[in-house]
Write a protein that holds these residues in place. Structure first.
Motif, PDB file in Angstrom:
ATOM      1  N   THR A  43       0.831  -1.205   0.000  1.00  0.00           N
ATOM      2  CA  THR A  43       0.000   0.000   0.000  1.00  0.00           C
ATOM      3  C   THR A  43       0.866   1.256   0.000  1.00  0.00           C
ATOM      4  OG1 THR A  43      -0.166  -0.165   2.418  1.00  0.00           O
ATOM      5  CG2 THR A  43      -1.941  -1.113   1.131  1.00  0.00           C
ATOM      6  N   THR A  44       2.024   1.197   0.662  1.00  0.00           N
ATOM      7  CA  THR A  44       2.945   2.340   0.660  1.00  0.00           C
ATOM      8  C   THR A  44       3.481   2.601  -0.736  1.00  0.00           C
ATOM      9  OG1 THR A  44       3.581   1.867   2.944  1.00  0.00           O
ATOM     10  CG2 THR A  44       5.052   3.273   1.661  1.00  0.00           C
ATOM     11  N   LEU A  46       1.939   1.845  -3.558  1.00  0.00           N
ATOM     12  CA  LEU A  46       0.859   2.402  -4.377  1.00  0.00           C
ATOM     13  C   LEU A  46       0.616   3.873  -4.066  1.00  0.00           C
ATOM     14  CD1 LEU A  46      -1.723  -0.552  -4.215  1.00  0.00           C
ATOM     15  CD2 LEU A  46      -0.310   0.134  -6.164  1.00  0.00           C
ATOM     16  N   ALA A  47       0.679   4.246  -2.795  1.00  0.00           N
ATOM     17  CA  ALA A  47       0.412   5.622  -2.395  1.00  0.00           C
ATOM     18  C   ALA A  47       1.551   6.561  -2.750  1.00  0.00           C
ATOM     19  CB  ALA A  47       0.125   5.679  -0.893  1.00  0.00           C
ATOM     20  N   SER A  48       2.762   6.025  -2.845  1.00  0.00           N
ATOM     21  CA  SER A  48       3.933   6.885  -3.032  1.00  0.00           C
ATOM     22  C   SER A  48       4.546   6.775  -4.419  1.00  0.00           C
ATOM     23  CB  SER A  48       4.992   6.525  -1.976  1.00  0.00           C
ATOM     24  OG  SER A  48       4.465   6.594  -0.672  1.00  0.00           O
ATOM     25  N   GLN A  49       3.836   6.133  -5.344  1.00  0.00           N
ATOM     26  CA  GLN A  49       4.418   5.968  -6.666  1.00  0.00           C
ATOM     27  C   GLN A  49       4.484   7.312  -7.416  1.00  0.00           C
ATOM     28  OE1 GLN A  49       1.978   3.506  -9.178  1.00  0.00           O
ATOM     29  NE2 GLN A  49       0.075   4.275  -8.294  1.00  0.00           N
ATOM     30  N   ASP A  50       5.381   7.397  -8.350  1.00  0.00           N
ATOM     31  CA  ASP A  50       5.548   8.581  -9.185  1.00  0.00           C
ATOM     32  C   ASP A  50       4.351   8.700 -10.126  1.00  0.00           C
ATOM     33  OD1 ASP A  50       6.327  10.636 -10.770  1.00  0.00           O
ATOM     34  OD2 ASP A  50       8.192   9.700 -11.472  1.00  0.00           O
ATOM     35  N   PRO A  51       3.572   9.770 -10.040  1.00  0.00           N
ATOM     36  CA  PRO A  51       2.396   9.898 -10.919  1.00  0.00           C
ATOM     37  C   PRO A  51       2.760   9.935 -12.396  1.00  0.00           C
ATOM     38  CG  PRO A  51       2.839  11.956  -9.775  1.00  0.00           C
ATOM     39  CD  PRO A  51       3.730  10.928  -9.148  1.00  0.00           C
ATOM     40  N   PHE A  52       3.981  10.359 -12.722  1.00  0.00           N
ATOM     41  CA  PHE A  52       4.404  10.402 -14.114  1.00  0.00           C
ATOM     42  C   PHE A  52       4.941   9.048 -14.584  1.00  0.00           C
ATOM     43  CE2 PHE A  52       4.851  14.723 -12.490  1.00  0.00           C
ATOM     44  CZ  PHE A  52       4.020  15.402 -13.368  1.00  0.00           C
ATOM     45  N   LYS A  53       5.288   8.175 -13.628  1.00  0.00           N
ATOM     46  CA  LYS A  53       5.782   6.839 -13.963  1.00  0.00           C
ATOM     47  C   LYS A  53       5.110   5.842 -13.013  1.00  0.00           C
ATOM     48  CE  LYS A  53      10.143   6.432 -14.831  1.00  0.00           C
ATOM     49  NZ  LYS A  53      11.606   6.449 -14.645  1.00  0.00           N
ATOM     50  N   PRO A  54       3.813   5.628 -13.185  1.00  0.00           N
ATOM     51  CA  PRO A  54       3.090   4.756 -12.249  1.00  0.00           C
ATOM     52  C   PRO A  54       3.584   3.305 -12.324  1.00  0.00           C
ATOM     53  CG  PRO A  54       1.745   5.203 -14.160  1.00  0.00           C
ATOM     54  CD  PRO A  54       2.966   6.078 -14.302  1.00  0.00           C
TER      55      PRO A  54
END
Length: 231
Positions: A43-44, A46-54
């Motif tokens: 979950t960490t 998923l929450a902290s992934q790079d929005p430009f490189k999901p």
């Protein structure tokens, strides 16, 4: 030692996820990643992934598969523990029902009750001529000999000793050895026999296969040695 994930928000790895540092905290723990820690880590990510490189779907599916596999193994372990407990209880119940009943085993020693008898059988592999059953006491003295005649083979033949000596008198209660001899293919040989005994009590050990029968006048044997259970 417990491992807690620390997220660094300033850099990203090649998979498009925030890089994770493992920080060691506490003492006396271990480095195994448990189910709760795995879910927290997922979950960490998923929450902290790079929005430009999901996170790629393959990475997500792979980690979910690991999580499902771990959960399935835990459920399977619990099921096996429950099954083992159920089998142990069922086996204990069955073993307790053996008290007072007769059991047949491959042995040449049996206990003679007061004015009782000893019975058993022989599994002949070949025709046997002039079969004789010799009975001796615990001092090795011959008590009596019983002529069984010719035995067919292969076949199971029942026999019994009435507890009397050669003069027709009852002998004292105790353990007696029975030895069967006969002529097989022109040669006089000793033939293995099976004798019956009565179960006085049962000991149930921790292992599922460790059920011990305490036989009247004879001592203890494992349940696995029993060939037949009678009344």
């Amino acid at each position: 030692m417990n491992i807690l994930p620390t997220i660094k928000n300033d850099t990203y790895n090649d998979a498009g996820l925030n890089s994770i540092e493992q920080t060691q905290v506490g003492t006396g723990g271990d480095n195994d990643l448990g189910q709760e820690e795995f879910l927290t880590l997922l979950t960490t990510q998923l929450a902290s992934q790079d929005p430009f490189k999901p996170m790629e779907n393959t990475d997500f599916i792979a980690q979910m598969a690991q999580f499902s596999s771990l959960e399935g193994i835990n459920d399977l372990t619990e099921s096996f523990e429950s099954l083992a407990s159920s089998l142990s209880s069922n086996q204990a119940l069955q073993a307790s029902s053996l008290v007072g009943r007769s059991v047949l085993m491959a042995t040449d020693v049996a206990f003679l009750p007061n004015e009782g008898f000893i019975s058993g059988n022989v599994n002949t592999e070949a025709p046997t001529q002039t079969a004789i059953l010799h009975v001796t006491n615990d001092s090795g003295e011959l008590v009596t000999s019983i002529e069984l005649g010719d035995l067919p083979g292969p076949e199971t033949v029942e026999f019994a000793w009435d507890g009397k000596d050669a003069e027709g008198e009852y002998v004292p209660a105790g353990a007696y050895q029975l030895r069967l001899e006969g002529n097989v293919n022109g040669e006089n040989v000793a033939i293995p026999i099976n004798l019956r005994a009565y179960v006085g009590s049962v000991n149930i050990q921790q292992g599922a296969s460790d059920i011990v029968l305490n036989l009247l006048g004879l001592g203890s044997v494992n349940l696995s040695q029993v060939q037949e259970i009678g009344l």
